[in-house]
Scaffold this motif. Structure first.
Motif, PDB file in Angstrom:
ATOM      1  N   GLU A 226      -6.384  -4.159  -3.354  1.00 51.77           N
ATOM      2  CA  GLU A 226      -6.816  -4.985  -4.503  1.00 51.77           C
ATOM      3  C   GLU A 226      -8.460  -4.947  -4.809  1.00 51.77           C
ATOM      4  N   LYS A 227      -9.188  -3.739  -3.858  1.00 54.98           N
ATOM      5  CA  LYS A 227     -10.092  -3.809  -3.815  1.00 54.98           C
ATOM      6  C   LYS A 227     -10.289  -2.268  -5.215  1.00 54.98           C
TER       7      LYS A 227
ATOM      8  N   GLN B 294       3.046   0.941  -5.493  1.00 56.47           N
ATOM      9  CA  GLN B 294       4.528   0.404  -5.357  1.00 56.47           C
ATOM     10  C   GLN B 294       4.248  -1.585  -5.721  1.00 56.47           C
ATOM     11  N   PRO B 295       5.136  -2.613  -5.945  1.00 57.23           N
ATOM     12  CA  PRO B 295       4.847  -3.828  -6.277  1.00 57.23           C
ATOM     13  C   PRO B 295       5.164  -4.049  -4.997  1.00 57.23           C
ATOM     14  N   ALA B 296       5.000  -5.095  -3.932  1.00 58.37           N
ATOM     15  CA  ALA B 296       5.291  -5.843  -2.568  1.00 58.37           C
ATOM     16  C   ALA B 296       6.411  -6.632  -3.128  1.00 58.37           C
ATOM     17  N   TYR B 297       8.041  -6.353  -2.818  1.00 57.85           N
ATOM     18  CA  TYR B 297       8.629  -7.405  -2.878  1.00 57.85           C
ATOM     19  C   TYR B 297       8.711  -8.411  -1.524  1.00 57.85           C
TER      20      TYR B 297
ATOM     21  N   PRO C 195      -7.067   1.182 -12.398  1.00 60.29           N
ATOM     22  CA  PRO C 195      -6.280   1.936 -12.682  1.00 60.29           C
ATOM     23  C   PRO C 195      -5.524   2.629 -11.263  1.00 60.29           C
ATOM     24  N   GLU C 196      -6.233   2.646 -10.441  1.00 55.87           N
ATOM     25  CA  GLU C 196      -5.593   2.899  -9.514  1.00 55.87           C
ATOM     26  C   GLU C 196      -4.985   1.956  -8.861  1.00 55.87           C
TER      27      GLU C 196
ATOM     28  N   ALA D 199       0.539  -1.256  -0.055  1.00 55.38           N
ATOM     29  CA  ALA D 199       0.041   0.168  -0.371  1.00 55.38           C
ATOM     30  C   ALA D 199       0.606   1.018  -0.001  1.00 55.38           C
ATOM     31  N   VAL D 200       1.913   1.631  -0.828  1.00 59.14           N
ATOM     32  CA  VAL D 200       2.171   2.035  -0.989  1.00 59.14           C
ATOM     33  C   VAL D 200       3.452   3.017  -2.478  1.00 59.14           C
ATOM     34  N   ARG D 201       2.320   4.344  -2.504  1.00 67.31           N
ATOM     35  CA  ARG D 201       2.483   4.859  -3.831  1.00 67.31           C
ATOM     36  C   ARG D 201       3.896   4.988  -4.537  1.00 67.31           C
TER      37      ARG D 201
END
Length: 478
Positions: free
Chosen positions: A241-242, A252-255, A246-247, A65-67
């Motif tokens: 996920e909700k 960022q992807p989670a690693y 586009p949002e 949940a980090v932009r």
């Protein structure tokens, strides 16, 4: 002692196994990390940039949940051991310096600037609320390749160790504080403050020279109660996920692992990585000027110089040096570095709100009172007058006489006896008894409990009577 555990050759797996590709979902391919090798196969050329001299990887997943424009955030569980992989590139040091022993200092620090100003006070408050605990610790049995791990008894948020960058090194750390312990209100319902895990690495200095700073890196973390980080990770994943597609692309992807980003060195480590300043009021083995226990425990007024008034305020004309001396005398030594370049006028311009933000609520209020010349209010104030020698009739006429203040802090019979002896000009050792006149003229022996239940600003007439024996007095409060 060398803390080296014999491990099979496959203890450190290949890059693909170290950072496995997760299944479908928000956990995407991990970032490409340079895997340190002594040599590369012949005939294979690569267009990748050269490997960095150092790289540290925290084996904990980043939040989904980090932009994109924000720094990665990692959630940790309180007290859980997390692996920090220390990787050094010997080829990054052309003189073969990478094969020497290096010292790394790992610390947990505040990310918020407001808390950085009052870091020592925040750590001191945490120490008193959690006696015997540490903020950061090393799990030595799980660690591999570290030598001489040091845990300072007074530096609760710092650990250090030696390691060889040419060998596989992995240190397991535990964070025992949670992010909500440093919020303004600790009753829940608030977002916890973020921390930074920072690693500063040093090489051996020359003879008489301080150790050479080589590299620093850090990452942003939040610490939750046990299993709280897993729940928060799941909540963030479901939250993203909700979101519409586009949002969702804005995050960022989670690693599965966190790569520490290069940063500026911690200020205290530039001179001596092994001797950061100790916690105020605590004994420290390091050569730093700390307050002695006697100086820490004295009352605010007693700490003043005998030649100075307890309520003497800082002069606006004071130089920066005089301001530093004024702060030392009033037990604000922990803030002398913050106010190092402040003259008296500069310090006096700070508002009460500014001081609380810089020093924290307790010391900020105390510093504000000291700057305005306010002395702490005593716990009990009594007004006392000596009874005239004319008996009861003279006492009635003497009620309109002058009374003197008696201030009590400890609220004990011994303190009251000492103050009355000083007021009446009697040797304190000759006062054998202090009593109070009660109903029907009876005499009631004064006790500590009676003093604690007296109303503030009570008036008394003191009658002095001779006690049996050659020398001795009885005092009666009417």
């Amino acid at each position: 002692m060398l803390f080296w555990h014999g491990q099979p050759d496959h203890y450190w797996s290949s890059p693909g196994e170290m950072y496995p590709i997760p299944g479908p979902g928000l956990l995407r391919d991990p970032p490409v990390l340079p895997y340190l090798k002594q040599e590369e196969p012949n005939g294979i050329s690569t267009s990748q940039p050269p490997c960095p001299a150092f790289q540290y990887v925290l084996c904990a997943p980043t939040s989904p949940a980090v932009r994109h424009h924000e720094e990665t955030l990692t959630y940790l569980n309180q007290g859980q051991s997390y692996e920090l992989r220390m990787m050094g590139n010997p080829r990054g040091d052309p003189g073969g310096e990478g094969r020497r022993m290096l010292k790394s200092v790992v610390r947990v620090v505040f990310h918020d600037r407001r808390l950085q100003y009052s870091e020592q006070q925040q750590l001191e408050g945490w120490r008193w609320s959690r006696p015997g605990d540490r903020i950061l610790d090393i799990d030595v049995p799980l660690s591999v390749g570290i030598l001489e791990p040091q845990i300072h008894p007074t530096l609760l948020n710092t650990v250090e160790f030696l390691w060889d960058p040419s060998r596989r090194t992995s240190v397991f750390v535990q964070v025992h504080c949670i992010s909500t312990e440093f919020t303004l209100r600790k009753n829940g319902g608030e977002k916890g403050v973020p921390f930074r895990i920072q690693i500063d690495t040093f090489g051996a200095g020359g003879k008489g020279d301080p150790p050479e700073h080589l590299h620093s890196a850090s990452c942003l973390v939040k610490v939750f109660k046990p299993k709280g980080a897993d729940r928060k990770q799941k909540t963030d994943r479901e939250k993203v996920e909700k979101q519409p597609v586009p949002e969702r692309e804005k995050f960022q992807p989670a690693y599965e692992s966190t790569v520490l980003a290069e940063c500026a060195p911690w200020p205290d480590t530039l001179g001596a990585p092994h001797s950061p300043p100790g916690t105020p009021g605590l004994p420290s083995p390091h050569p730093f000027k700390l307050l002695s226990p006697e100086r820490v425990c004295v009352s605010p007024c007693a700490a003043e110089s005998p030649l100075e008034s307890p309520g003497e305020a800082l002069s606006p004309c004071a130089s920066p040096l005089e301001t530093q001396q004024w702060l030392h005398k009033r037990r604000f030594s922990a803030y002398t570095r913050i106010f190092a370049s402040f003259a008296g006028a500069d310090l006096l311009k700070l508002s009460r709100r500014d001081l609380i933000q810089i020093c924290g609520a307790p010391d900020g209020i105390r510093l504000c009172n000291a700057l305005t010349g306010r002395c702490p209010r005593p716990r009990l104030t009594l007004y006392v007058s000596r009874e005239p020698a004319g008996g009861a009739e003279g006492a009635e006429d003497g009620c309109s006489g002058l009374y003197q203040e008696v201030h009590l802090e400890e609220l004990t019979v011994a303190e009251l006896t000492e103050k009355l002896a000083e007021l009446l000009g009697l040797p304190v050792g000759q006062i054998q008894r202090v009593s109070r006149q009660g109903p029907s003229g009876i005499h009631i022996l004064v006790s500590d409990m009676m003093i604690r239940n007296l109303l503030d600003e009570t008036c008394f007439m003191v009658a002095i009577g001779k006690a049996p024996g050659p020398e001795g007095y009885h005092l009666v409060l009417r």
